[in-house]
Design a protein around this motif. Structure first.
Motif, PDB file in Angstrom:
ATOM      1  N   PHE A  50      19.740  49.594  39.349  1.00  0.00           N
ATOM      2  CA  PHE A  50      21.083  50.067  39.629  1.00  0.00           C
ATOM      3  C   PHE A  50      22.077  49.265  38.822  1.00  0.00           C
ATOM      4  CE2 PHE A  50      23.209  46.899  42.297  1.00  0.00           C
ATOM      5  CZ  PHE A  50      22.146  46.076  42.642  1.00  0.00           C
ATOM      6  N   HIS A  51      23.202  49.871  38.545  1.00  0.00           N
ATOM      7  CA  HIS A  51      24.237  49.231  37.748  1.00  0.00           C
ATOM      8  C   HIS A  51      25.404  48.773  38.593  1.00  0.00           C
ATOM      9  CE1 HIS A  51      22.604  50.229  33.698  1.00  0.00           C
ATOM     10  NE2 HIS A  51      21.965  51.121  34.423  1.00  0.00           N
ATOM     11  N   SER A  52      25.517  49.249  39.787  1.00  0.00           N
ATOM     12  CA  SER A  52      26.561  48.746  40.684  1.00  0.00           C
ATOM     13  C   SER A  52      26.146  49.032  42.103  1.00  0.00           C
ATOM     14  CB  SER A  52      27.913  49.424  40.390  1.00  0.00           C
ATOM     15  OG  SER A  52      27.846  50.799  40.682  1.00  0.00           O
ATOM     16  N   MET A  53      26.567  48.176  42.997  1.00  0.00           N
ATOM     17  CA  MET A  53      26.336  48.403  44.420  1.00  0.00           C
ATOM     18  C   MET A  53      27.691  48.667  45.044  1.00  0.00           C
ATOM     19  SD  MET A  53      23.551  45.996  46.212  1.00  0.00           S
ATOM     20  CE  MET A  53      21.935  46.661  46.469  1.00  0.00           C
ATOM     21  N   ARG A  54      27.858  49.792  45.664  1.00  0.00           N
ATOM     22  CA  ARG A  54      29.175  50.176  46.116  1.00  0.00           C
ATOM     23  C   ARG A  54      29.213  50.454  47.605  1.00  0.00           C
ATOM     24  NH1 ARG A  54      32.564  51.928  41.882  1.00  0.00           N
ATOM     25  NH2 ARG A  54      31.496  51.955  39.890  1.00  0.00           N
ATOM     26  N   ARG A  55      30.205  49.857  48.231  1.00  0.00           N
ATOM     27  CA  ARG A  55      30.590  50.324  49.550  1.00  0.00           C
ATOM     28  C   ARG A  55      31.500  51.520  49.308  1.00  0.00           C
ATOM     29  NH1 ARG A  55      33.013  44.407  50.531  1.00  0.00           N
ATOM     30  NH2 ARG A  55      33.579  44.885  48.398  1.00  0.00           N
ATOM     31  N   MET A  56      31.579  52.438  50.233  1.00  0.00           N
ATOM     32  CA  MET A  56      32.484  53.561  50.039  1.00  0.00           C
ATOM     33  C   MET A  56      33.938  53.108  50.085  1.00  0.00           C
ATOM     34  SD  MET A  56      30.533  55.978  49.367  1.00  0.00           S
ATOM     35  CE  MET A  56      31.741  57.287  49.325  1.00  0.00           C
ATOM     36  N   SER A  57      34.240  52.119  50.914  1.00  0.00           N
ATOM     37  CA  SER A  57      35.608  51.614  51.022  1.00  0.00           C
ATOM     38  C   SER A  57      35.555  50.185  51.543  1.00  0.00           C
ATOM     39  CB  SER A  57      36.435  52.489  51.967  1.00  0.00           C
ATOM     40  OG  SER A  57      35.891  52.473  53.276  1.00  0.00           O
ATOM     41  N   PHE A  58      36.693  49.511  51.483  1.00  0.00           N
ATOM     42  CA  PHE A  58      36.762  48.153  51.986  1.00  0.00           C
ATOM     43  C   PHE A  58      38.166  47.888  52.525  1.00  0.00           C
ATOM     44  CE2 PHE A  58      38.112  47.980  47.599  1.00  0.00           C
ATOM     45  CZ  PHE A  58      39.128  47.036  47.557  1.00  0.00           C
ATOM     46  N   LEU A  59      38.265  46.887  53.398  1.00  0.00           N
ATOM     47  CA  LEU A  59      39.551  46.475  53.953  1.00  0.00           C
ATOM     48  C   LEU A  59      40.068  45.267  53.184  1.00  0.00           C
ATOM     49  CD1 LEU A  59      38.872  46.739  57.810  1.00  0.00           C
ATOM     50  CD2 LEU A  59      39.926  48.439  56.296  1.00  0.00           C
ATOM     51  N   TYR A  60      41.350  45.297  52.897  1.00  0.00           N
ATOM     52  CA  TYR A  60      41.996  44.244  52.106  1.00  0.00           C
ATOM     53  C   TYR A  60      43.197  43.694  52.871  1.00  0.00           C
ATOM     54  CZ  TYR A  60      45.419  42.588  48.613  1.00  0.00           C
ATOM     55  OH  TYR A  60      46.380  41.882  47.938  1.00  0.00           O
ATOM     56  N   PHE A  61      43.238  42.386  53.057  1.00  0.00           N
ATOM     57  CA  PHE A  61      44.357  41.724  53.723  1.00  0.00           C
ATOM     58  C   PHE A  61      45.324  41.218  52.666  1.00  0.00           C
ATOM     59  CE2 PHE A  61      46.284  37.784  55.522  1.00  0.00           C
ATOM     60  CZ  PHE A  61      46.996  38.370  56.570  1.00  0.00           C
ATOM     61  N   ALA A  62      46.532  41.798  52.658  1.00  0.00           N
ATOM     62  CA  ALA A  62      47.575  41.408  51.710  1.00  0.00           C
ATOM     63  C   ALA A  62      48.625  40.559  52.419  1.00  0.00           C
ATOM     64  CB  ALA A  62      48.228  42.653  51.110  1.00  0.00           C
ATOM     65  N   TYR A  63      49.078  39.515  51.743  1.00  0.00           N
ATOM     66  CA  TYR A  63      50.077  38.629  52.349  1.00  0.00           C
ATOM     67  C   TYR A  63      51.228  38.309  51.390  1.00  0.00           C
ATOM     68  CZ  TYR A  63      47.304  35.307  49.634  1.00  0.00           C
ATOM     69  OH  TYR A  63      46.625  34.682  48.627  1.00  0.00           O
ATOM     70  N   GLY A  64      51.103  38.749  50.132  1.00  0.00           N
ATOM     71  CA  GLY A  64      52.122  38.478  49.128  1.00  0.00           C
ATOM     72  C   GLY A  64      52.831  39.748  48.702  1.00  0.00           C
ATOM     73  N   SER A  65      52.963  39.950  47.399  1.00  0.00           N
ATOM     74  CA  SER A  65      53.701  41.123  46.916  1.00  0.00           C
ATOM     75  C   SER A  65      53.037  42.431  47.307  1.00  0.00           C
ATOM     76  CB  SER A  65      53.859  41.044  45.391  1.00  0.00           C
ATOM     77  OG  SER A  65      52.606  41.091  44.747  1.00  0.00           O
ATOM     78  N   ASN A  66      51.723  42.414  47.548  1.00  0.00           N
ATOM     79  CA  ASN A  66      51.032  43.644  47.943  1.00  0.00           C
ATOM     80  C   ASN A  66      51.306  44.060  49.380  1.00  0.00           C
ATOM     81  OD1 ASN A  66      49.908  44.209  45.462  1.00  0.00           O
ATOM     82  ND2 ASN A  66      47.966  43.189  45.895  1.00  0.00           N
ATOM     83  N   LEU A  67      52.154  43.307  50.075  1.00  0.00           N
ATOM     84  CA  LEU A  67      52.679  43.809  51.347  1.00  0.00           C
ATOM     85  C   LEU A  67      53.457  45.098  51.123  1.00  0.00           C
ATOM     86  CD1 LEU A  67      54.077  40.543  52.995  1.00  0.00           C
ATOM     87  CD2 LEU A  67      52.122  41.857  53.796  1.00  0.00           C
ATOM     88  N   LEU A  68      54.110  45.196  49.978  1.00  0.00           N
ATOM     89  CA  LEU A  68      54.915  46.378  49.660  1.00  0.00           C
ATOM     90  C   LEU A  68      54.004  47.467  49.110  1.00  0.00           C
ATOM     91  CD1 LEU A  68      57.876  47.415  49.567  1.00  0.00           C
ATOM     92  CD2 LEU A  68      57.906  46.723  47.159  1.00  0.00           C
ATOM     93  N   ILE A  90      58.212  40.551  48.761  1.00  0.00           N
ATOM     94  CA  ILE A  90      57.493  40.198  49.985  1.00  0.00           C
ATOM     95  C   ILE A  90      58.310  40.593  51.218  1.00  0.00           C
ATOM     96  CG2 ILE A  90      56.648  38.279  51.386  1.00  0.00           C
ATOM     97  CD1 ILE A  90      55.816  36.863  48.899  1.00  0.00           C
ATOM     98  N   GLN A  91      59.591  40.260  51.205  1.00  0.00           N
ATOM     99  CA  GLN A  91      60.451  40.602  52.343  1.00  0.00           C
ATOM    100  C   GLN A  91      60.522  42.114  52.541  1.00  0.00           C
ATOM    101  OE1 GLN A  91      63.930  38.591  50.887  1.00  0.00           O
ATOM    102  NE2 GLN A  91      63.562  36.742  52.097  1.00  0.00           N
ATOM    103  N   ALA A  92      60.627  42.848  51.444  1.00  0.00           N
ATOM    104  CA  ALA A  92      60.693  44.314  51.546  1.00  0.00           C
ATOM    105  C   ALA A  92      59.399  44.873  52.125  1.00  0.00           C
ATOM    106  CB  ALA A  92      60.973  44.925  50.174  1.00  0.00           C
ATOM    107  N   GLY A  93      58.265  44.322  51.698  1.00  0.00           N
ATOM    108  CA  GLY A  93      56.981  44.777  52.225  1.00  0.00           C
ATOM    109  C   GLY A  93      56.816  44.447  53.695  1.00  0.00           C
TER     110      GLY A  93
END
Length: 363
Positions: A184-202, A322-325
């Motif tokens: 195999f060339h990649s092992m994939r989960r269908m999706s994953f959970l991501y915890f954002a705390y910086g700019s990706n809050l927005l 960050i504040q906006a997010g």
């Protein structure tokens, strides 16, 4: 209760242990100094060896380093783990105690691992086996240079059936890629959970490169604190945000609020790129446990932590995002007040990414 175990081979991939019903808890990525990773056969192996080729072991080597994953294994599972490693047949021995160390934070751990008995070195592993190791290294966020090293390991070209590999593939709901190639060339989960705390809050910041992101929950990460950091070679002109950016550091009794997003696995590479994983700016953390604000449910998430951070004041632009997010996602009022009190560096020039994000967000 449990025992700390350093794995450096196929067991770095969480689903490998699950095939045999072994429960583990991720502790940290760690390194074992003065050893090197080698691939070997054991002279007593049956001709139909489990992985159809050599398997990983460690060999003392001054100045070298083996990277791996430190897990906590329940006491009730230790015998099963010993059996998986064929301790009873004399193929591997349990090596204990050994000392390994993490980098962020810098901490030493006493643990055990396994080492092959009477190895015949410099044999080649099957492509399936070495790809499971690579997938585990990527899943757990081992250093980029070490992952590049793993990518150079030669395999034996085995193209026949491999039931253990197939079971792992089923466990993670993966599939073969590459026109029917046996490895195999990649092992994939269908999706994953991501915890954002910086700019990706927005939302609009995250969606720029990760279009599958969907809001799941506001959540808190316990016993960590929010920092603003840079790297030793960063300058105001060279940094994307013209100052420090968000980071998390262990701190007993503190907490960091953020947003849990659900992303399709296809966005994981772009998220890693955004966080500079390939440049060793951030490392990806797997199985970080956060608590949902709404129902206090525990969730296992991916997140990111800076490597070798130094304190650096953020730009007002970065803080505003960050504040906006935080406001957009209704993070608790006390934490909003904390964000309002963060000092910035007074930068008043243009920040391209800020202009793009705020335009998309219509702010």
């Amino acid at each position: 209760m449990g025992s700390l175990y350093l794995c450096y081979g196929s067991n770095m991939l969480s689903e490998r242990l699950l095939v045999n019903g072994i429960s583990s808890t991720f502790v940290t990525v760690a390194k074992l100094n003065n050893y090197r990773l080698r691939f070997a056969d054991n002279p007593n192996w049956p001709t139909d060896a489990l992985w159809k080729g050599a398997t990983a072991t460690i060999d003392q080597s001054q100045g070298d380093t083996v990277w791996g994953v430190l897990l906590k294994i329940k006491e009730v599972d230790l015998q099963t783990l010993d059996m998986q490693e064929n301790v009873d047949k004399g193929y591997f021995r349990r090596l204990s105690p050994i000392t390994v160390s993490s980098e962020t934070p810098q901490e030493d751990f006493s643990c055990f691992t396994y080492q092959m008995v009477d190895p015949i070195f410099d044999r080649k592993p099957s492509p399936q086996y070495v790809n499971v190791i690579r997938a585990g290294a990527k899943q757990k966020g081992l250093p980029a240079d070490y992952q590049k090293y793993l990518a150079t390991i030669e395999d034996n070209g085995y193209a026949g059936p491999l039931p253990t590999f197939d079971k792992i593939m089923e466990s993670v709901q993966t599939y073969l890629q590459g026109g029917g190639l046996p490895a195999f060339h990649s092992m994939r989960r269908m999706s994953f959970l991501y915890f954002a705390y910086g700019s990706n809050l927005l939302r609009e910041r995250l969606l720029k490169a990760n279009p599958s992101a969907k809001f799941v929950a506001v959540a808190k990460l316990m016993n960590y604190k929010l920092q603003f950091c840079g790297r030793h070679n960063w300058t105001l002109s060279s940094s994307r945000w013209k100052g420090g950016v968000g980071n998390i550091a262990e701190s007993a009794g503190d907490c960091v609020w953020g947003v849990v997003w659900k992303l399709h696995e296809s966005d994981l590479e772009s998220l890693d790129d955004q966080e500079g994983v390939h440049l060793d700016i951030y490392r990806r953390l797997e199985s970080l446990k956060v608590i949902s604000f709404q129902d206090e449910k525990m969730m296992d998430c991916v997140s990111y932590q800076m490597i070798d951070p130094i304190n650096m004041t953020p730009s007002p632009h970065y803080i505003r995002v960050i504040q906006a997010g935080a406001k957009q996602n209704n993070i608790p009022a006390d934490y909003l007040r904390f964000l309002d009190c963060i000092e910035h560096n007074g930068y008043s020039g243009q920040v391209k990414i800020y202009d793009e994000v705020m335009k998309d967000a219509k702010l």
